[in-house]
Design a protein around this motif. Structure first.
Motif, PDB file in Angstrom:
ATOM      1  N   ASP A 121      74.942  83.500 -52.781  1.00 29.09           N
ATOM      2  CA  ASP A 121      76.162  83.500 -51.962  1.00 29.09           C
ATOM      3  C   ASP A 121      77.001  84.740 -52.306  1.00 29.09           C
ATOM      4  O   ASP A 121      77.756  84.749 -53.277  1.00 29.09           O
ATOM      5  CB  ASP A 121      76.934  82.205 -52.239  1.00 29.09           C
ATOM      6  CG  ASP A 121      78.136  82.067 -51.313  1.00 29.09           C
ATOM      7  OD1 ASP A 121      78.568  83.085 -50.724  1.00 29.09           O
ATOM      8  OD2 ASP A 121      78.631  80.939 -51.194  1.00 29.09           O
ATOM      9  N   TYR A 122      76.843  85.760 -51.478  1.00 24.70           N
ATOM     10  CA  TYR A 122      77.498  87.032 -51.769  1.00 24.70           C
ATOM     11  C   TYR A 122      79.028  86.909 -51.732  1.00 24.70           C
ATOM     12  O   TYR A 122      79.731  87.479 -52.562  1.00 24.70           O
ATOM     13  CB  TYR A 122      77.028  88.110 -50.776  1.00 24.70           C
ATOM     14  CG  TYR A 122      77.570  89.477 -51.119  1.00 24.70           C
ATOM     15  CD1 TYR A 122      77.027  90.223 -52.153  1.00 24.70           C
ATOM     16  CD2 TYR A 122      78.659  90.011 -50.421  1.00 24.70           C
ATOM     17  CE1 TYR A 122      77.543  91.472 -52.494  1.00 24.70           C
ATOM     18  CE2 TYR A 122      79.178  91.257 -50.761  1.00 24.70           C
ATOM     19  CZ  TYR A 122      78.615  91.978 -51.801  1.00 24.70           C
ATOM     20  OH  TYR A 122      79.128  93.208 -52.129  1.00 24.70           O
ATOM     21  N   ASN A 123      79.524  86.131 -50.778  1.00 28.52           N
ATOM     22  CA  ASN A 123      80.985  86.005 -50.670  1.00 28.52           C
ATOM     23  C   ASN A 123      81.575  85.325 -51.891  1.00 28.52           C
ATOM     24  O   ASN A 123      82.626  85.712 -52.391  1.00 28.52           O
ATOM     25  CB  ASN A 123      81.364  85.221 -49.410  1.00 28.52           C
ATOM     26  CG  ASN A 123      81.100  86.084 -48.191  1.00 28.52           C
ATOM     27  OD1 ASN A 123      81.286  87.308 -48.229  1.00 28.52           O
ATOM     28  ND2 ASN A 123      80.628  85.461 -47.125  1.00 28.52           N
ATOM     29  N   LYS A 124      80.843  84.334 -52.353  1.00 31.26           N
ATOM     30  CA  LYS A 124      81.312  83.641 -53.554  1.00 31.26           C
ATOM     31  C   LYS A 124      81.304  84.600 -54.748  1.00 31.26           C
ATOM     32  O   LYS A 124      82.239  84.631 -55.547  1.00 31.26           O
ATOM     33  CB  LYS A 124      80.392  82.454 -53.821  1.00 31.26           C
ATOM     34  CG  LYS A 124      80.949  81.468 -54.796  1.00 31.26           C
ATOM     35  CD  LYS A 124      80.063  80.244 -54.786  1.00 31.26           C
ATOM     36  CE  LYS A 124      80.630  79.158 -55.648  1.00 31.26           C
ATOM     37  NZ  LYS A 124      79.739  77.990 -55.659  1.00 31.26           N
ATOM     38  N   LYS A 126      81.714  87.764 -54.699  1.00 35.77           N
ATOM     39  CA  LYS A 126      82.863  88.678 -54.601  1.00 35.77           C
ATOM     40  C   LYS A 126      84.146  88.005 -55.096  1.00 35.77           C
ATOM     41  O   LYS A 126      84.993  88.627 -55.722  1.00 35.77           O
ATOM     42  CB  LYS A 126      83.057  89.136 -53.141  1.00 35.77           C
ATOM     43  CG  LYS A 126      82.024  90.119 -52.633  1.00 35.77           C
ATOM     44  CD  LYS A 126      82.168  91.537 -53.126  1.00 35.77           C
ATOM     45  CE  LYS A 126      83.310  92.354 -52.639  1.00 35.77           C
ATOM     46  NZ  LYS A 126      83.175  93.106 -51.434  1.00 35.77           N
ATOM     47  N   LYS A 127      84.245  86.714 -54.785  1.00 32.45           N
ATOM     48  CA  LYS A 127      85.458  86.002 -55.208  1.00 32.45           C
ATOM     49  C   LYS A 127      85.505  85.805 -56.720  1.00 32.45           C
ATOM     50  O   LYS A 127      86.562  85.543 -57.278  1.00 32.45           O
ATOM     51  CB  LYS A 127      85.523  84.645 -54.507  1.00 32.45           C
ATOM     52  CG  LYS A 127      85.883  84.758 -53.040  1.00 32.45           C
ATOM     53  CD  LYS A 127      86.071  83.400 -52.434  1.00 32.45           C
ATOM     54  CE  LYS A 127      86.278  83.541 -50.933  1.00 32.45           C
ATOM     55  NZ  LYS A 127      85.745  82.391 -50.199  1.00 32.45           N
TER      56      LYS A 127
END
Ligand code: DMJ
Length: 608
Positions: A121-124, A126-127
């Motif tokens: 999960d790339y977005n996770k 980043k977060k």
């Protein structure tokens, strides 16, 4: 039985009786069995044996007692070939049209049980970073002089890149004098080393047209179907490292797909009796390819990339492989607490007692402290190994010259060789990034040690006519920080001294490091810049330089990136979130609890 061929009579029609034919067939099959059996008695290095038998080698994890005295290794990698000699092209260039779709076929056919669920999960991710990777304004420094210097470095990158693109596109390196490409034999038929090594540098510098060209080439032309013999270490630090960091910085799924295919192709290298990989792998999945010993700085410089391969694939096999290496290194007896440079992958024993923080040993130590930092400071084992190795290095290798310069000598079975390689100059940076996490009473000591080593390496530059440093410098025979042998006087655009300036700047903000970095820029411009790119030089002490006609790919990935970071604000690739692999490819800190939880438990306001 002798067969005579009669004119006009075929061999099959020689009028043999049935019983004679039967005896002949029996003899033939006996011969075939004998030949196959003989394969087992051939040395490991014989190609025929590797073709037929390499996949069947068993891999118990043992630390045996058998001695393997051979210290031959065929890979002409940086670790052994410190001369940086240009290796002539050994393989024919392949068609540009062999592309990604074909690579994916390799994955399924060579799948060794690897879990191909790559639903990372790339977005996770980043977060879970504490800060935006490129800072608020791409690390733009506020003072005009630093900004101007940074612009100069960016211009150097563009110049080096443009010339590579014009004259060597798709080859591994540019030959700037002859204006052509170099392929060499380090990467087993893989191409475009300068492209893969440049992706993240172009991206962080904001050279977006160039980055897009590089990305497109990787997507359409990076052919992973090569079956040549490659250095496992070099493929890992440049290709795996370059693709991983391109993925983490940009989120482009294509980079992840590519790196997973490549990662899987490296796994057969670990099929040795101890699980310690050999230095050379045949990328056609035949497994390891070289006989002889494995090199500490090679098998000890896989950890960061392999942990990330496991992260992205959700498959623990990569981490298992490198943890197995660590397990053996922990278990084995170490002379005076030191790690010798050569180990037998068959017996798991040291082969020679040569210890060096420069070539052959260097990045093993670097990866211990960086493994700890990259694990969000949870990998206590790496931490313990690093600080005890450093203690042994300090007790046995660190020396002070009569003129007051601190240096790291080499150790040969208890006898010191008062020489320090350019490669060993990375250690200023290594010691400073680990200063904070050592014993509290040692913190200042580590800061001082790092500053002293960096100062010595700067001296090796400032004592030369070109203001660039030699490959190795000595502290005996009446000299200090100076090369005495002709064969040690070259400079091949290496990054290590500048790398230490960058870390020292980040952690102390002493302006002298930026000044020293600028001196290096001026020297590179004056002596290494030629009409069609940058070239190494053969003698740093000669007023009139002789060029070696090679623009190394690490000049683009490391030397210019570290210079750019040196003249940037600290929020460009902040050290709280990123560790640099040994080829300067940034890899993110793995925040397990954040990644496995809801994600974004950190200061979200700062995440991009
Ligand atoms: C790079 O390929 C890497 O830094 C490696 O660890 C050692 N040397 C070269 C550059 O000098």
């Amino acid at each position: 039985m002798v067969f005579r061929k009669l004119p006009g009579v075929s061999a099959s029609g020689m009028g043999l009786r049935l019983s004679q034919k039967f005896v002949f067939l029996l003899f033939l099959s006996g011969l075939v069995t004998l030949c196959f059996g003989a394969l087992f008695f051939l040395p490991d290095s014989v190609r025929l044996k590797r073709i037929f038998l390499s996949k069947t080698e068993s891999q118990p994890v043992t630390v045996g007692s058998e001695n393997d005295p051979s210290v031959t290794n065929e890979a002409k990698t940086d670790k052994k070939d410190a001369g940086g000699e240009a290796l002539e092209d050994m393989t024919l260039s392949r068609s540009k049209t062999e592309s990604a779709s074909k690579d994916e076929k390799v994955t399924s056919s060579s799948n060794q049980g690897a879990n191909t669920d790559t639903s990372f999960d790339y977005n996770k991710f980043k977060k879970c970073l504490l800060k935006p990777p490129l800072g608020i304004e791409h690390g733009k420094p506020s003072d005009p002089q630093t900004l101007q210097r940074r612009e100069k470095v960016k211009e150097m990158m563009k110049f080096a890149w443009d010339n590579y693109k014009s004259f060597a596109w798709g080859k591994n390196e540019l030959r700037p004098l002859t204006r052509n490409g170099h392929i060499g034999n380090m990467f087993g038929g893989l191409r475009g080393a300068s492209i893969v090594d440049s992706l993240d540098t172009l991206y962080i510098m904001g050279l977006m047209d160039e980055y897009n060209d590089a990305k497109e080439w990787v997507e359409t032309s990076l052919d992973l179907n090569s079956n040549g013999e490659a250095s496992l270490f070099e493929v890992n630090i440049r290709y795996v490292g370059g693709l991983l960091s391109a993925y983490y910085l940009t989120g482009e799924e294509m980079f992840k797909r590519k790196v997973m295919v490549l990662g899987e192709k490296l796994l057969p290298a670990f099929n040795t009796p101890t699980g310690i990989p050999r230095g050379v792998i045949n990328l056609g999945s035949w497994g390891w390819a070289s006989a002889g010993s494995s090199i500490l700085a090679e098998f000890g410089t896989l950890h960061l990339e392999f942990v990330h391969l496991s992260e992205l694939s959700n498959n623990g096999i990569y981490t298992e492989k490198v943890m197995n290496i660590r397990k053996l290194l922990n278990k084995i007896e170490k002379p005076h607490g030191l790690y010798p440079n050569f180990l037998s992958p068959v017996s798991g024993n040291w082969v020679q007692h040569h210890v060096s923080i420069g070539g052959l040993g260097d990045s093993f130590y670097e990866y211990l402290i960086k493994s700890y930092l990259m694990s969000d400071k949870t990998d206590e084992e790496a931490k313990t190994m690093y600080y005890s190795a450093l203690e042994a290095i300090e007790a046995n290798l660190v020396q002070k010259s009569p003129g007051g310069l601190t240096y790291m000598a080499e150790w040969r079975g208890g006898i010191l060789d008062h020489k320090m390689g350019h490669l060993a100059c990375f250690s200023g940076g290594m010691v400073v990034i680990g200063a904070d996490d050592g014993a509290p009473e040692k913190r200042q000591h580590y800061l001082d040690l790092a500053a002293e080593i960096t100062h010595t390496c700067h001296e090796s530059y400032s004592r030369s006519a070109t203001k660039l440093g030699p490959e190795a410098f000595r502290f005996d025979g009446g000299v200090e920080a100076t090369a005495t042998r002709l064969s040690d006087r070259y400079y091949i655009l290496r990054p290590e001294v500048i790398e230490s300036y960058m870390y020292m700047w980040r952690l102390t903000h002493d302006p002298k490091y930026r000044e020293w970095g600028w001196e290096a820029v001026e020297a590179l411009e004056q002596h290494c810049r030629v009409e069609a790119g940058f070239s190494g030089i053969r003698d740093v002490y000669a007023q009139t330089v002789s060029h070696d006609n090679m623009q190394q790919s690490f000049f683009l990935s490391e030397t210019l990136k570290y210079l750019y970071l040196l003249f940037s604000d600290d929020d460009l690739l902040p050290l709280e979130d990123w560790v640099f692999n040994t080829e300067a490819h940034p890899l993110p800190v793995v925040r397990k609890s954040c990644l496995q939880g809801e994600g974004g438990t950190h200061d979200k306001t700062t995440s991009e």
